[in-house]
Motif scaffolding. Structure first.
Motif, PDB file in Angstrom:
ATOM      1  N   LEU A  73       0.827  -1.211   0.000  1.00 24.55           N
ATOM      2  CA  LEU A  73       0.000   0.000   0.000  1.00 24.55           C
ATOM      3  C   LEU A  73       0.859   1.256   0.000  1.00 24.55           C
ATOM      4  CD1 LEU A  73      -2.877  -0.711   2.548  1.00 24.55           C
ATOM      5  CD2 LEU A  73      -3.058  -0.452   0.070  1.00 24.55           C
ATOM      6  N   PRO A  74       0.508   2.224  -0.826  1.00 18.61           N
ATOM      7  CA  PRO A  74       1.203   3.511  -0.762  1.00 18.61           C
ATOM      8  C   PRO A  74       0.896   4.190   0.575  1.00 18.61           C
ATOM      9  CG  PRO A  74      -0.157   3.341  -2.749  1.00 18.61           C
ATOM     10  CD  PRO A  74      -0.486   2.174  -1.888  1.00 18.61           C
ATOM     11  N   PRO A  75       1.781   5.062   1.038  1.00 16.55           N
ATOM     12  CA  PRO A  75       1.488   5.793   2.286  1.00 16.55           C
ATOM     13  C   PRO A  75       0.175   6.559   2.147  1.00 16.55           C
ATOM     14  CG  PRO A  75       3.730   6.233   1.526  1.00 16.55           C
ATOM     15  CD  PRO A  75       3.050   5.439   0.445  1.00 16.55           C
ATOM     16  N   ASP A  76      -0.618   6.540   3.185  1.00 17.65           N
ATOM     17  CA  ASP A  76      -1.902   7.249   3.211  1.00 17.65           C
ATOM     18  C   ASP A  76      -2.874   6.805   2.118  1.00 17.65           C
ATOM     19  OD1 ASP A  76      -1.047   8.806   5.426  1.00 17.65           O
ATOM     20  OD2 ASP A  76       0.007  10.150   4.052  1.00 17.65           O
ATOM     21  N   ALA A  77      -2.773   5.563   1.690  1.00 14.71           N
ATOM     22  CA  ALA A  77      -3.711   5.048   0.686  1.00 14.71           C
ATOM     23  C   ALA A  77      -5.119   5.050   1.280  1.00 14.71           C
ATOM     24  CB  ALA A  77      -3.326   3.631   0.283  1.00 14.71           C
ATOM     25  N   PRO A  78      -6.102   5.583   0.535  1.00 13.98           N
ATOM     26  CA  PRO A  78      -7.472   5.568   1.039  1.00 13.98           C
ATOM     27  C   PRO A  78      -8.060   4.154   0.949  1.00 13.98           C
ATOM     28  CG  PRO A  78      -7.351   6.685  -1.097  1.00 13.98           C
ATOM     29  CD  PRO A  78      -5.969   6.269  -0.742  1.00 13.98           C
ATOM     30  N   CYS A  79      -8.338   3.564   2.103  1.00 15.40           N
ATOM     31  CA  CYS A  79      -8.894   2.204   2.179  1.00 15.40           C
ATOM     32  C   CYS A  79     -10.309   2.268   2.716  1.00 15.40           C
ATOM     33  CB  CYS A  79      -8.035   1.328   3.081  1.00 15.40           C
ATOM     34  SG  CYS A  79      -6.380   1.024   2.450  1.00 15.40           S
ATOM     35  N   ILE A  80     -11.226   1.590   2.039  1.00 16.17           N
ATOM     36  CA  ILE A  80     -12.618   1.521   2.452  1.00 16.17           C
ATOM     37  C   ILE A  80     -12.955   0.053   2.663  1.00 16.17           C
ATOM     38  CG2 ILE A  80     -15.003   2.144   1.910  1.00 16.17           C
ATOM     39  CD1 ILE A  80     -12.281   3.769  -0.062  1.00 16.17           C
ATOM     40  N   PHE A  81     -13.496  -0.258   3.822  1.00 15.75           N
ATOM     41  CA  PHE A  81     -13.773  -1.632   4.231  1.00 15.75           C
ATOM     42  C   PHE A  81     -15.279  -1.875   4.155  1.00 15.75           C
ATOM     43  CE2 PHE A  81      -9.902  -0.160   6.114  1.00 15.75           C
ATOM     44  CZ  PHE A  81      -9.033  -1.229   5.983  1.00 15.75           C
ATOM     45  N   PHE A  82     -15.682  -2.827   3.331  1.00 16.08           N
ATOM     46  CA  PHE A  82     -17.099  -3.112   3.114  1.00 16.08           C
ATOM     47  C   PHE A  82     -17.549  -4.277   3.987  1.00 16.08           C
ATOM     48  CE2 PHE A  82     -15.999  -0.504  -0.350  1.00 16.08           C
ATOM     49  CZ  PHE A  82     -17.172   0.134  -0.729  1.00 16.08           C
ATOM     50  N   SER A  83     -18.583  -4.010   4.801  1.00 18.98           N
ATOM     51  CA  SER A  83     -19.115  -5.039   5.690  1.00 18.98           C
ATOM     52  C   SER A  83     -20.555  -4.711   6.046  1.00 18.98           C
ATOM     53  CB  SER A  83     -18.295  -5.099   6.989  1.00 18.98           C
ATOM     54  OG  SER A  83     -18.930  -5.932   7.926  1.00 18.98           O
ATOM     55  N   LYS A  84     -21.392  -5.726   6.117  1.00 14.48           N
ATOM     56  CA  LYS A  84     -22.775  -5.492   6.523  1.00 14.48           C
ATOM     57  C   LYS A  84     -22.847  -5.067   7.981  1.00 14.48           C
ATOM     58  CE  LYS A  84     -25.521  -9.084   7.797  1.00 14.48           C
ATOM     59  NZ  LYS A  84     -26.460 -10.161   7.529  1.00 14.48           N
ATOM     60  N   LYS A  85     -21.737  -5.227   8.729  1.00 20.56           N
ATOM     61  CA  LYS A  85     -21.694  -4.843  10.142  1.00 20.56           C
ATOM     62  C   LYS A  85     -21.298  -3.384  10.349  1.00 20.56           C
ATOM     63  CE  LYS A  85     -20.543  -9.552  11.332  1.00 20.56           C
ATOM     64  NZ  LYS A  85     -19.494 -10.477  11.732  1.00 20.56           N
ATOM     65  N   ALA A  86     -20.907  -2.694   9.296  1.00 20.13           N
ATOM     66  CA  ALA A  86     -20.508  -1.289   9.409  1.00 20.13           C
ATOM     67  C   ALA A  86     -21.738  -0.419   9.656  1.00 20.13           C
ATOM     68  CB  ALA A  86     -19.778  -0.849   8.149  1.00 20.13           C
ATOM     69  N   LYS A  87     -21.525   0.734  10.238  1.00 16.47           N
ATOM     70  CA  LYS A  87     -22.621   1.658  10.538  1.00 16.47           C
ATOM     71  C   LYS A  87     -22.899   2.611   9.368  1.00 16.47           C
ATOM     72  CE  LYS A  87     -22.815   0.543  15.038  1.00 16.47           C
ATOM     73  NZ  LYS A  87     -22.866  -0.880  14.981  1.00 16.47           N
ATOM     74  N   LYS A  88     -21.857   3.065   8.712  1.00 12.73           N
ATOM     75  CA  LYS A  88     -21.954   4.095   7.672  1.00 12.73           C
ATOM     76  C   LYS A  88     -22.358   3.467   6.335  1.00 12.73           C
ATOM     77  CE  LYS A  88     -18.731   7.425   5.632  1.00 12.73           C
ATOM     78  NZ  LYS A  88     -17.356   7.927   5.750  1.00 12.73           N
ATOM     79  N   LEU A  89     -23.212   4.165   5.580  1.00  9.98           N
ATOM     80  CA  LEU A  89     -23.606   3.692   4.253  1.00  9.98           C
ATOM     81  C   LEU A  89     -22.501   3.965   3.236  1.00  9.98           C
ATOM     82  CD1 LEU A  89     -27.326   4.833   4.011  1.00  9.98           C
ATOM     83  CD2 LEU A  89     -26.442   2.525   4.384  1.00  9.98           C
ATOM     84  N   TYR A  90     -22.368   3.084   2.278  1.00  7.81           N
ATOM     85  CA  TYR A  90     -21.345   3.214   1.233  1.00  7.81           C
ATOM     86  C   TYR A  90     -21.483   4.526   0.467  1.00  7.81           C
ATOM     87  CZ  TYR A  90     -24.698   2.346  -2.480  1.00  7.81           C
ATOM     88  OH  TYR A  90     -25.744   2.471  -3.355  1.00  7.81           O
ATOM     89  N   SER A  91     -22.695   5.019   0.323  1.00  8.30           N
ATOM     90  CA  SER A  91     -22.947   6.239  -0.438  1.00  8.30           C
ATOM     91  C   SER A  91     -22.608   7.497   0.357  1.00  8.30           C
ATOM     92  CB  SER A  91     -24.402   6.282  -0.895  1.00  8.30           C
ATOM     93  OG  SER A  91     -25.264   6.148   0.224  1.00  8.30           O
ATOM     94  N   GLU A  92     -22.400   7.376   1.658  1.00  7.78           N
ATOM     95  CA  GLU A  92     -22.014   8.520   2.494  1.00  7.78           C
ATOM     96  C   GLU A  92     -20.504   8.751   2.483  1.00  7.78           C
ATOM     97  OE1 GLU A  92     -25.528   8.167   5.852  1.00  7.78           O
ATOM     98  OE2 GLU A  92     -23.635   7.138   6.200  1.00  7.78           O
ATOM     99  N   HIS A  93     -19.776   7.749   2.058  1.00  5.22           N
ATOM    100  CA  HIS A  93     -18.317   7.873   2.027  1.00  5.22           C
ATOM    101  C   HIS A  93     -17.892   8.711   0.814  1.00  5.22           C
ATOM    102  CE1 HIS A  93     -14.218   6.727   2.969  1.00  5.22           C
ATOM    103  NE2 HIS A  93     -14.032   6.633   1.669  1.00  5.22           N
ATOM    104  N   ARG A  94     -16.863   9.528   0.968  1.00  6.56           N
ATOM    105  CA  ARG A  94     -16.317  10.312  -0.138  1.00  6.56           C
ATOM    106  C   ARG A  94     -15.110   9.568  -0.695  1.00  6.56           C
ATOM    107  NH1 ARG A  94     -20.025  11.448  -1.855  1.00  6.56           N
ATOM    108  NH2 ARG A  94     -21.448  11.602  -0.160  1.00  6.56           N
ATOM    109  N   TYR A  95     -15.280   8.984  -1.876  1.00  9.21           N
ATOM    110  CA  TYR A  95     -14.230   8.201  -2.525  1.00  9.21           C
ATOM    111  C   TYR A  95     -13.207   9.129  -3.165  1.00  9.21           C
ATOM    112  CZ  TYR A  95     -17.554   4.490  -1.736  1.00  9.21           C
ATOM    113  OH  TYR A  95     -18.410   3.611  -1.134  1.00  9.21           O
ATOM    114  N   GLN A  96     -11.976   8.661  -3.215  1.00  2.00           N
ATOM    115  CA  GLN A  96     -10.879   9.426  -3.792  1.00  2.00           C
ATOM    116  C   GLN A  96     -10.221   8.605  -4.895  1.00  2.00           C
ATOM    117  OE1 GLN A  96      -8.085  10.651  -0.695  1.00  2.00           O
ATOM    118  NE2 GLN A  96      -9.697  10.271   0.800  1.00  2.00           N
ATOM    119  N   PRO A  97      -9.577   9.265  -5.845  1.00  2.00           N
ATOM    120  CA  PRO A  97      -8.792   8.494  -6.818  1.00  2.00           C
ATOM    121  C   PRO A  97      -7.760   7.645  -6.076  1.00  2.00           C
ATOM    122  CG  PRO A  97      -8.994  10.773  -7.518  1.00  2.00           C
ATOM    123  CD  PRO A  97      -9.535  10.705  -6.111  1.00  2.00           C
ATOM    124  N   GLY A  98      -7.563   6.441  -6.542  1.00  2.00           N
ATOM    125  CA  GLY A  98      -6.601   5.542  -5.903  1.00  2.00           C
ATOM    126  C   GLY A  98      -7.148   4.803  -4.704  1.00  2.00           C
TER     127      GLY A  98
END
Length: 154
Positions: A73-98
């Motif tokens: 992983l590059p330093p400070d790589a934006p990682c998003i973890f997908f799980s039905k146990k998470a509280k936040k909705l996928y559409s609320e996250h702000r995705y970044q290039p990379g």
């Protein structure tokens, strides 16, 4: 491609899901990362059938295990973890290039320690009927990749 999305499958078990996800990655010019152990061989006919004749064109990276993946992983790589146990909705996250979109194995999902260690970047795709244990992995990956692309302007 300006988005440079990465789809990470942690110990995938079902070859047809991985084949479909590989096809999606090729279509969206995303990199597919397979974190071993895999529940199948890359030569599996079900993987090839789902990926059709596209597999040889796919940007796919295999990692011996989770720690080996982390080392790439590059330093400070934006990682998003997908799980039905998470509280936040996928559409609320702000995705970044990379971004690295990380998904767990079909039978167990991501380890809870990963979700708990990253609560601000752990997200879920909503389900409304508790009788459904989980959504199909390839469907969730498709939803996630296209939401990231939508936010990044396709």
């Amino acid at each position: 491609m300006p988005h440079n999305l990465n789809v990470v499958l942690l110990e995938p078990e079902i070859p047809s899901n991985t084949g479909s996800i590989g096809r999606l990655c090729l279509a969206t010019q995303s990199t597919l990362h397979l974190v071993e152990p895999l529940g199948f061989e890359i030569t599996d006919s079900r993987l090839k059938r789902a990926g059709l004749d596209y597999w040889q064109h796919l940007d796919v990276v295999r990692h011996a295990d989770w720690n080996a993946f982390l080392q790439t992983l590059p330093p400070d790589a934006p990682c998003i973890f997908f799980s039905k146990k998470a509280k936040k909705l996928y559409s609320e996250h702000r995705y970044q290039p990379g971004s690295y979109l990380i998904f767990g194995k079909e039978t167990l999902g991501l380890p809870e320690e990963l979700i708990n260690a990253h609560p601000e970047t752990a997200v879920r795709v909503p389900q409304y009927d508790d009788r459904v244990r989980s959504l199909n992995l390839s469907n969730v990956v498709s939803i996630a990749v296209y939401e990231a692309l939508r936010q990044l302007g396709y």
